[in-house]
Scaffold this motif. Structure first.
Motif, mmCIF file in Angstrom:
data_model
loop_
_atom_site.group_PDB
_atom_site.id
_atom_site.type_symbol
_atom_site.label_atom_id
_atom_site.label_comp_id
_atom_site.label_asym_id
_atom_site.label_seq_id
_atom_site.Cartn_x
_atom_site.Cartn_y
_atom_site.Cartn_z
ATOM 1 N N HIS A 1 1.796 -0.341 -8.068
ATOM 2 C CA HIS A 1 0.568 -0.304 -7.288
ATOM 3 C C HIS A 1 -0.384 -1.371 -7.763
ATOM 4 O O HIS A 1 -1.343 -1.720 -7.094
ATOM 5 C CB HIS A 1 -0.145 1.039 -7.550
ATOM 6 C CG HIS A 1 -0.027 1.961 -6.423
ATOM 7 N ND1 HIS A 1 0.318 3.270 -6.588
ATOM 8 C CD2 HIS A 1 -0.174 1.792 -5.102
ATOM 9 C CE1 HIS A 1 0.356 3.850 -5.424
ATOM 10 N NE2 HIS A 1 0.072 2.969 -4.505
ATOM 11 N N PRO B 1 0.823 -1.213 0.000
ATOM 12 C CA PRO B 1 0.000 0.000 0.000
ATOM 13 C C PRO B 1 0.855 1.259 0.000
ATOM 14 O O PRO B 1 2.060 1.212 0.251
ATOM 15 C CB PRO B 1 -0.810 -0.120 1.299
ATOM 16 C CG PRO B 1 -0.024 -1.036 2.163
ATOM 17 C CD PRO B 1 0.705 -1.973 1.260
ATOM 18 N N SER B 2 0.221 2.358 -0.285
ATOM 19 C CA SER B 2 0.914 3.630 -0.357
ATOM 20 C C SER B 2 1.609 3.945 0.959
ATOM 21 O O SER B 2 1.063 3.708 2.024
ATOM 22 C CB SER B 2 -0.106 4.723 -0.668
ATOM 23 O OG SER B 2 0.533 5.913 -0.955
ATOM 24 N N ASP C 1 -1.434 5.777 -20.005
ATOM 25 C CA ASP C 1 -2.718 5.209 -20.383
ATOM 26 C C ASP C 1 -2.532 3.712 -20.640
ATOM 27 O O ASP C 1 -1.417 3.226 -20.746
ATOM 28 C CB ASP C 1 -3.211 5.903 -21.638
ATOM 29 C CG ASP C 1 -2.233 5.734 -22.759
ATOM 30 O OD1 ASP C 1 -2.469 4.883 -23.636
ATOM 31 O OD2 ASP C 1 -1.188 6.432 -22.740
ATOM 32 N N PRO C 2 -3.621 2.975 -20.760
ATOM 33 C CA PRO C 2 -3.507 1.516 -20.876
ATOM 34 C C PRO C 2 -2.652 1.054 -22.065
ATOM 35 O O PRO C 2 -1.867 0.126 -21.919
ATOM 36 C CB PRO C 2 -4.956 1.067 -21.036
ATOM 37 C CG PRO C 2 -5.743 2.120 -20.341
ATOM 38 C CD PRO C 2 -5.006 3.398 -20.597
ATOM 39 N N PHE D 1 11.598 6.347 -13.698
ATOM 40 C CA PHE D 1 10.776 6.959 -12.659
ATOM 41 C C PHE D 1 9.289 6.876 -12.969
ATOM 42 O O PHE D 1 8.883 6.546 -14.083
ATOM 43 C CB PHE D 1 11.189 8.423 -12.469
ATOM 44 C CG PHE D 1 12.603 8.579 -12.015
ATOM 45 C CD1 PHE D 1 12.897 8.794 -10.690
ATOM 46 C CD2 PHE D 1 13.659 8.477 -12.920
ATOM 47 C CE1 PHE D 1 14.207 8.919 -10.268
ATOM 48 C CE2 PHE D 1 14.960 8.608 -12.503
ATOM 49 C CZ PHE D 1 15.245 8.834 -11.179
ATOM 50 N N LYS E 1 7.004 9.345 -13.100
ATOM 51 C CA LYS E 1 6.608 10.304 -14.132
ATOM 52 C C LYS E 1 7.721 10.320 -15.167
ATOM 53 O O LYS E 1 8.884 10.436 -14.797
ATOM 54 C CB LYS E 1 6.468 11.703 -13.516
ATOM 55 C CG LYS E 1 5.124 12.365 -13.776
ATOM 56 C CD LYS E 1 5.108 13.794 -13.269
ATOM 57 C CE LYS E 1 5.557 14.757 -14.339
ATOM 58 N NZ LYS E 1 6.657 15.618 -13.986
ATOM 59 N N PHE F 1 -7.727 -4.585 1.735
ATOM 60 C CA PHE F 1 -7.281 -3.228 2.126
ATOM 61 C C PHE F 1 -6.233 -2.744 1.132
ATOM 62 O O PHE F 1 -5.830 -3.479 0.227
ATOM 63 C CB PHE F 1 -6.719 -3.222 3.564
ATOM 64 C CG PHE F 1 -5.349 -3.805 3.678
ATOM 65 C CD1 PHE F 1 -4.246 -2.954 3.701
ATOM 66 C CD2 PHE F 1 -5.144 -5.167 3.731
ATOM 67 C CE1 PHE F 1 -2.989 -3.494 3.798
ATOM 68 C CE2 PHE F 1 -3.893 -5.698 3.827
ATOM 69 C CZ PHE F 1 -2.800 -4.869 3.854
ATOM 70 N N GLY F 2 -5.853 -1.516 1.349
ATOM 71 C CA GLY F 2 -4.744 -0.923 0.615
ATOM 72 C C GLY F 2 -4.828 -0.933 -0.858
ATOM 73 O O GLY F 2 -3.886 -0.668 -1.528
ATOM 74 N N LYS G 1 14.853 3.295 -4.129
ATOM 75 C CA LYS G 1 15.800 4.409 -4.235
ATOM 76 C C LYS G 1 17.029 4.186 -3.364
ATOM 77 O O LYS G 1 18.078 4.786 -3.607
ATOM 78 C CB LYS G 1 15.135 5.712 -3.826
ATOM 79 C CG LYS G 1 14.267 6.276 -4.927
ATOM 80 C CD LYS G 1 13.778 7.645 -4.535
ATOM 81 C CE LYS G 1 12.778 8.184 -5.526
ATOM 82 N NZ LYS G 1 11.963 9.232 -4.912
ATOM 83 N N GLY H 1 -7.657 -7.483 -2.121
ATOM 84 C CA GLY H 1 -8.292 -6.167 -2.146
ATOM 85 C C GLY H 1 -8.989 -5.811 -0.858
ATOM 86 O O GLY H 1 -9.750 -4.859 -0.807
#
Ligand SMILES: Nc1ncnc2c1ncn2[C@@H]1O[C@H](COP(=O)(O)OP(=O)(O)OP(=O)(O)O)[C@@H](O)[C@H]1O
Ligand SMILES: Nc1ncnc2c1ncn2[C@@H]1O[C@H](COP(=O)(O)OP(=O)(O)OP(=O)(O)O)[C@@H](O)[C@H]1O
Ligand SMILES: [Mg+2]
Ligand SMILES: [Mg+2]
Lengths: 302, 282, 292, 315, 282
Positions: E235, E69-70, E210-211, E122, E124, E281-282, E79, E279
């Motif tokens: 994710h 999870p985030s 995008d997909p 990365f 982005k 959680f998180g 990193k 699914g």
């Protein structure tokens, strides 16, 4: 509150005699604006300072835009009086006429144009007008001291002069250069302190500027006697120190003298105190008769 | 979810006219009113024809999902619905978008009025850098509500409505930027609820969120459906399948298919829809 | 085929790392050199002027006696001048920035305004003096007053404020505006309630720095003919006044050496004033520099 | 509709509807653009005013002095009693000397400082140094003028004995110091606005900080850096008090930097604080010189805009 | 995918020591070498203990997925592997991370050297604002390759390697920012390939895409595996399942489970893993 106390305090220390106290009969209000020569400014500043003690409600402000800049504002009608270290020029007079401004010229003090050399210079402490001409007029050669007198050092002369745009320069031009060009390699500055520094720092330097700058820096400079006369208060006042002493002027707007009582009063104060103030700030006072004459003229204009 | 599906059965007995391509245009037989009826709508960015002859009938109290590959015009369409697309100066449009019977493209239609009825939630949470309270009160305030008591009420109701009241009620005066992304997004939804809009537009509201936050927002959307009409753009086909009643599939600025969500995902009519849904492209 | 084999990479690695260190030192020295100059400058001024600083120095007007000369008129004049410049230049600057960033369509006219502003930023201050003299002092009959000088200086720093405000406004993310419009806010409401509050720290910082430039300016005032010798405080917008830099300039030109020290004392006051203004700007910048 | 939903006592939409259609709001909405465009036009008016002021008097000047003599003359002797000469080139050259010397000092140092601050310094260091540098930019120019005259010149004279008390070198260097913070600060801004992700991209390839700075950040920020340099040089050209005080008043047409010079700005100050008569040719000459100065900075700025547009990198 | 699964069977005959929680630590029996062997690694952001006692053994020529999870520390961990995490000044670490047998946390280990071996992509896309060509040539150039012909070759090879050569070969001199997000991301991968790294770290490389672009990048990862070791944070659990050989599940800065991907997704050992994957959680 505390501000005013302070002003009064300044006023209670008369530096130039007791005229201020005598003046303080009628309390005036109003404002007076002047501008002009930076040479005249120290005298004016002293006068303004004293006058503020006598007439705290009269707002006198004086700019220091130079004689020409002062006249420009005088012509534009922005000022009541204009300080000048030279007589008004024809163009300026014409513009004033065009603008419909009548004015009166008052002399307020003498300035002795002082030629100075480095204290280490022991050969050129006395010069004649001709020698000055020889030194300062551009003739295409590089000048050495030995060119003037073979017994003097064979070294290049370093020249310091006020900016060609100053009243001091104008006056020097008039009496020494006589319209010819100043030596090209002269260092020119609007700031006379810089000239003082220049001459004080170079054995072969020669320069000239207002008498006040010399009196403040006597320890660093040697004044040159011209045609055998050294510049002192006495020789300048008496007219012996020729041709390098010149009068300093205030030009007043006639209509303002009539309409602005505060201005009239300030001019009267000026003429009454200019002599002592001039001495106090390093200039030379005029003979008393001249101030008297001025006051008479002033009264006539009211 | 069960409840939701029950509701939808109502909708399914519409008759497909053979002349019409889309289910949405034709279900006059249902009991729901149109909120947005789009007719032959075209939109250009300069020379780029971004939306081509769109016809869509969006019903009230439903969740309508808009899916399609990137650049197909989903955001453009949804922004056309509250005329936000006009913020891009080179945009030109023609056709009709009727909101509750009135064409919003009419020059007489005040955008401010439209946007108080049609709220919007954006892809990236975009709270104002103000306190949580001020964020929610922003909308009511600009519309002239100054009474502190009423504002308090609105703020609480909106935050409850966005299922975030309990998390923030003790720090309403803190800056909204101190919250996590998922919380921020719910703050944005609450902000939108505060002016009690009729329709809520959502442009990929969960794509910047982590899975937990996504789940929360999805649940919220389900809840909101009872009171609001929701149009949601999403990249995530699972999401569309999970939460929407109807789905429109966009491709290259056109609506390829618009139908009940379970229909689209089980038996799409168009080959391209099927390809997209099965992941064969985009 | 491998293009980058380990030995070549490693061979160069050492020299690359050394270069990095060497240049880091050079960059640091360059920075320190600039700071060193500032230190020398300040030390000189303080050593020359500190002795002359006293309460009287703040309470006295100008005088022909160095020991009695004070900066009352100049300091108050400078502060009054600021009080005129600040609102005038900020209203004009922020207004222009809002127009350019929020309203102006991209066309020849706005391009022209933009170009004009960046050019104006490069116009020497002395030219603004000529402008002020002609327009405000003479044509509008404002005389050599606070107002005339205030307007002249406002125009002088206007481009700086416009550019700073534009940047601050531009830094407000688009999605903030969209959020506001999305709630049915009008453009002006969005500007006033969303854009300006977010941009104000940047605008203030830029404005204060611009103002501090105006406070230190001499040349345009010389051209306007602002007086130096006066024994009163300004009592209105049209009153005569003087400013610190002018007073310093005048003192420094005096024949008496002591006036050099008076001038140095005045410089200390001016510098303290500027440091205070800069500190406020920095405080605002650090306090409010919120990243979205 | 929506309002039935949450069982509210107050329907917000009703309240909104009630307060809508206040005329004031719509009026403000219409009025503000007009007010703002008027304000924006003031900057245009300023330029018009400057041009008007300068051209009007410059025109008078060219009634008296031929324009070719002015533009191509290599002797500037306005006060000469016998034969005044108004060839502007010595003043232009003097100005350029100052600008070039200042740029030689400020550009390398400024950019180096910018690189240090933006790429090497920690956040804390940067937050301390940058404002201090800005103080340097805020030092009134007359303070710098005396600094040049009474400190830098004597110091330089130790190194270069032939240096005159008035020269181009000392004020040039000091003008450079004055504009250095401007370059450092603006370039640092430009470099800091290069997104960190781009830096990380380079670092992740094994680049050293130096390589990141010089090959990625610097090119990416080039337009901002050029803009800062040009703005700074433009300031150097327009700088007045430092050169008036320390540069001298001798317009010379040579490349010597150790002797007295005169810049365009210094000439304007010389005349406007001097004794030249109003209405004389000399008086009008300051407007001609001011106009020349204006054109100069204008051309420079246009050039800079062109360059920075061409080099602009998008990210 | 079939091929992939075949390969993985090799790996499966490891023996689980009962004393160890994780499969990865124990498969000494396999034929693959470790690239990154992390031992008792801890990391703090100031006071925040972001990674707690991490032990992981990452093998070469595999795709290792990191999920969780985030905020669980995925990015922080990846990193740490090329010491990019040190760009955050408040970071403190202890423990060991051995890259091919040498501890990279040793002060004698130059980060520049490490990063030439360990490339990174990365979340982005972050191309340099330069031409496509200069983007790819950047790495080789800083390492001293100046020869135009060699550079040309490297650029072509890397772009081909990143499956984007055909799309950009005609516009190598155009700015990389003119490309779409997906293309930019592949340019970034190509840029990374140009320095011929040994390992490639990828931090959610498709989450901004995008997909269609996602699909392309996923395919690319599959291809690259033959020559590179790849560690990918994601994710998206489907993505992890689709492309990775091994999966590590992080939670609150700890490694909960690390095993073969199919094992993790079919029969996770830890309840929390199962909850997350299903699914809950998180
Ligand atoms: N401001 C704009 N100016 C010009 N063209 C635009 C603009 N915004 C979008 N477009 C173009 O319009 C088309 C549709 O864009 P839109 O943003 O609606 O796509 P989308 O379906 O939302 O894609 P995504 O899933 O990536 O958000 C695209 O081709 C895009 O390039
Ligand atoms: N620069 C930083 N300074 C302080 N704390 C940080 C920093 N970066 C990350 N953290 C903290 O470290 C923890 C792990 O963060 P990390 O970015 O590694 O999570 P993640 O698993 O990559 O999450 P996501 O899926 O959202 O990218 C989080 O609690 C985060 O708040
Ligand atoms: Mg979109
Ligand atoms: Mg992460």
């Amino acid at each position: 509150g505390s501000d005013e106390t302070k002003e009064t305090e300044t006023g209670t220390e008369p530096a130039t005699g007791s005229d201020a106290a005598e003046q303080g009969t009628a309390q005036l209000t109003g404002s007076v604006a002047g501008d002009g020569s930076s040479t005249v400014a120290p005298i004016t500043e002293g006068l303004v300072e004293e006058y503020a003690a006598a007439q705290p409600d009269v707002q006198v402000s004086v700019g220091v835009s130079g004689t020409g800049g002062g006249f420009e504002k005088f012509i534009a009608g922005e000022t009541d009086f204009s300080n000048a270290s030279r007589p008004i020029k024809e163009e300026e007079a014409a513009k004033l006429k065009e603008a419909g401004i009548d004015y009166t010229e008052f002399q307020i003090a003498f300035d002795g144009l002082t030629v100075v050399v480095n204290p280490e210079n022991d050969w050129a402490t006395e010069l004649t007008v001709d020698q000055l001409k020889q030194l300062w007029i551009e003739d295409g050669t590089t000048k050495k001291w030995s060119d003037i007198d073979p017994s003097w050092p064979d070294e290049e002369v370093v020249f310091y002069s006020p900016g060609t745009d100053s009243g001091t320069y104008d006056y020097f031009d008039e009496v020494i250069l006589d319209g010819a060009d100043l030596v090209k390699n002269a260092t020119l500055s609007e700031d006379d302190n810089v000239l003082v520094q220049g001459v004080a720092g170079d054995k072969n330097a020669i320069g000239f500027f207002g008498y006040a700058y010399y009196t403040e820096n006597q320890d660093k400079l040697t004044a040159v006697s011209v045609d055998g006369v050294a510049p002192t208060n006495e020789t300048i006042e008496s007219g012996e120190y020729t041709p390098l002493s010149r009068p300093l002027f205030v030009y007043a707007k006639n209509s303002a003298l009539q309409e602005n009582e505060a201005f009239y009063d300030f001019m009267k104060f000026t003429l009454e105190n200019a002599g002592s103030m001039a001495e106090a700030v390093g200039y030379v006072k005029l003979p008393d008769e001249l101030y008297q004459e001025g006051l008479t003229t002033l009264e006539g204009l009211k | 979810m069960v409840e939701l599906k029950n509701k939808m059965t109502n909708n399914e007995n519409h008759i497909n006219k053979s002349s019409s391509q889309f289910a949405g245009e034709t279900n006059n037989a249902t009991d729901k009113n149109s909120v947005f009826l789009t007719k032959n709508f075209n939109l250009w960015y300069g020379d780029h024809h971004a939306l081509k002859d769109i016809n869509l009938d969006i019903k009230e109290n439903e969740v309508t999902a808009i899916i399609g590959p990137s650049g197909c015009g989903k955001s453009t369409y949804i922004k056309a619905l509250n005329r936000m697309v006009e913020l891009v100066p080179i945009v030109k449009t023609n056709g009709e978008i009727n909101y509750r019977g009135r064409n919003i493209l009419d020059s007489s239609y005040e955008v401010e009025e439209l946007r108080t009825r049609v709220g919007m939630v954006f892809q990236k949470p975009n709270p104002f850098p103000k306190s949580i309270y001020d964020n929610i009160a922003y909308g009511p305030r600009i519309h002239g509500i100054k009474n502190k008591k009423i504002l308090d009420e609105i703020v609480e109701k909106s935050l409850r409505g966005a299922a975030i009241w309990d998390e923030v009620k003790d720090r309403l005066n803190q800056n909204a930027y101190g919250l996590s992304g998922g919380q921020q997004q719910r703050i944005c939804i609450a902000r939108c609820l505060a002016i009690e809009p009729d329709v809520i537009l959502m442009d990929e509201p969960t794509s910047a969120l982590d899975p937990i936050s996504t789940l929360k927002v999805e649940e919220l959307v389900q809840e909101l459906k009872d009171n609001y009409s929701i149009i949601i753009v999403t990249h995530n086909m699972q999401q569309a399948a999970r939460i929407s009643d109807k789905t429109a599939f966009f491709l290259n600025g056109e609506v390829v298919e618009f139908d009940n969500t379970d229909k689209i995902f089980s038996t799409p009519r168009d080959q391209r829809t099927e390809d997209y849904i099965s992941g064969r492209f985009g | 085929m491998k293009y980058l084999n380990d030995t070549t990479v490693m061979k160069r690695m050492k020299s690359r790392l050394t270069m990095n260190k060497v240049w880091k030192t050079i960059f640091l020295l360059a920075t320190l050199l600039a700071l060193l100059t500032l230190v020398i400058l300040l030390v000189r001024i303080v050593s020359q002027g500190a002795a002359h600083l006293s309460l009287d120095f703040f309470n006295n007007f100008g005088s022909r006696f160095p020991e009695k000369a004070g900066i009352k008129a100049a300091l108050i004049g400078s502060i009054y001048l600021m009080l005129i410049i600040a609102p005038v230049s900020m209203i004009l600057g922020i207004g222009t920035a809002i127009y350019l960033e929020e309203y102006a369509k991209k066309n020849k006219f706005t391009d022209f305004i933009r170009m004009n502003i960046s050019n104006l930023a490069g116009v020497p201050s002395i030219v603004f003096g000529l402008l002020g003299l002609t327009i405000f002092v003479r044509m509008l009959y404002l005389g050599k007053s606070l107002l005339a000088a205030g307007f002249t200086m406002s125009l002088l720093i206007l481009p700086v404020i416009i550019v700073a405000s534009q940047e601050a406004i531009r830094a407000v993310p688009k999605d903030q505006r969209e959020a506001s419009y999305g709630m049915g806010a009008t453009k002006w409401q969005t500007i006033v309630r969303v854009v300006l509050p977010a941009a104000i720290p940047g605008i203030l910082t830029g404005s204060i720095l611009a103002l501090s430039r105006a406070v230190g300016e001499t040349a345009p005032l010389v051209v306007l003919g602002i007086p130096v010798i006066l024994q009163f405080l300004p009592d209105g917008l049209l009153s005569q006044f003087t400013t610190l830099p002018l007073q310093l300039y005048d003192w420094a030109k005096r024949p008496q050496e002591e006036f050099q020290y008076v001038a140095a004392a005045g410089i200390i006051v001016l510098m303290v004033l500027l440091v205070i203004m800069n500190s406020i700007a920095i405080f605002i910048r650090n306090k409010f520099s919120k990243r979205y | 509709m929506a309002s039935q939903g949450l069982g509210r006592e107050h329907s917000v939409q009703d309240l909104i509807a009630k307060s809508r259609d206040k005329k004031g709001k719509r009026f403000v909405e219409k009025l503000m653009p007009i007010v703002l465009v008027t304000i924006a036009l003031i900057s245009v008016l300023t330029t018009v005013g400057i041009l008007f002021t300068l051209i009007f008097e410059t025109f008078e000047f060219f009634q008296r002095v031929s324009i070719t003599d002015y533009l191509f003359g290599t002797e500037w002797l306005p006060f000469s009693g016998s034969e005044p000469l108004f060839g502007v080139l010595p003043l232009v050259l003097g100005t350029l000397k100052i600008a070039v010397i200042a740029a030689c000092v400020a550009v390398p140092l400024g950019i180096a400082a910018a690189i240090y601050l933006s790429e090497y310094a920690t956040d804390k260091t940067r937050r301390i140094i940058k404002p201090v540098l800005e103080v340097l930019a805020g030092v009134p120019t007359i303070v710098y003028g005396f600094f040049a005259l009474t400190f830098v010149t004597p110091m330089l004279q130790e190194l270069i004995p032939s240096l005159k008390i008035f020269n181009a070198l000392s004020p040039g260097i000091v003008v450079g110091i004055m504009i250095l913070p401007m370059i450092a600060s603006l370039s640092e801004d430009a470099m800091s606005s290069v997104p960190n992700s781009i830096r990380e991209g380079a670092l992740a390839l094994g680049a050293t900080k130096l390589e990141v700075s010089l090959k990625v950040v610097l090119p990416a920020a080039l337009s901002g850096i050029i803009a800062s340099v040009v703005l700074a040089v433009s300031r150097a050209i327009g700088e007045t008090m430092i050169v008036s005080l320390a540069g001298g008043a001798t317009p010379t047409f040579d490349l010597n930097v150790t002797g007295s010079i005169q810049t365009m700005t210094a000439y304007i100050v010389q005349v406007s604080s001097g004794d030249a008569g109003y209405g004389t040719t000399i008086y009008y000459s300051i407007y001609a010189v001011g106009f020349t100065l204006f054109i100069f900075t204008l051309i420079m700025n246009l050039l800079a805009q062109y360059i920075s547009k061409r080099f602009r990198e998008e990210y």
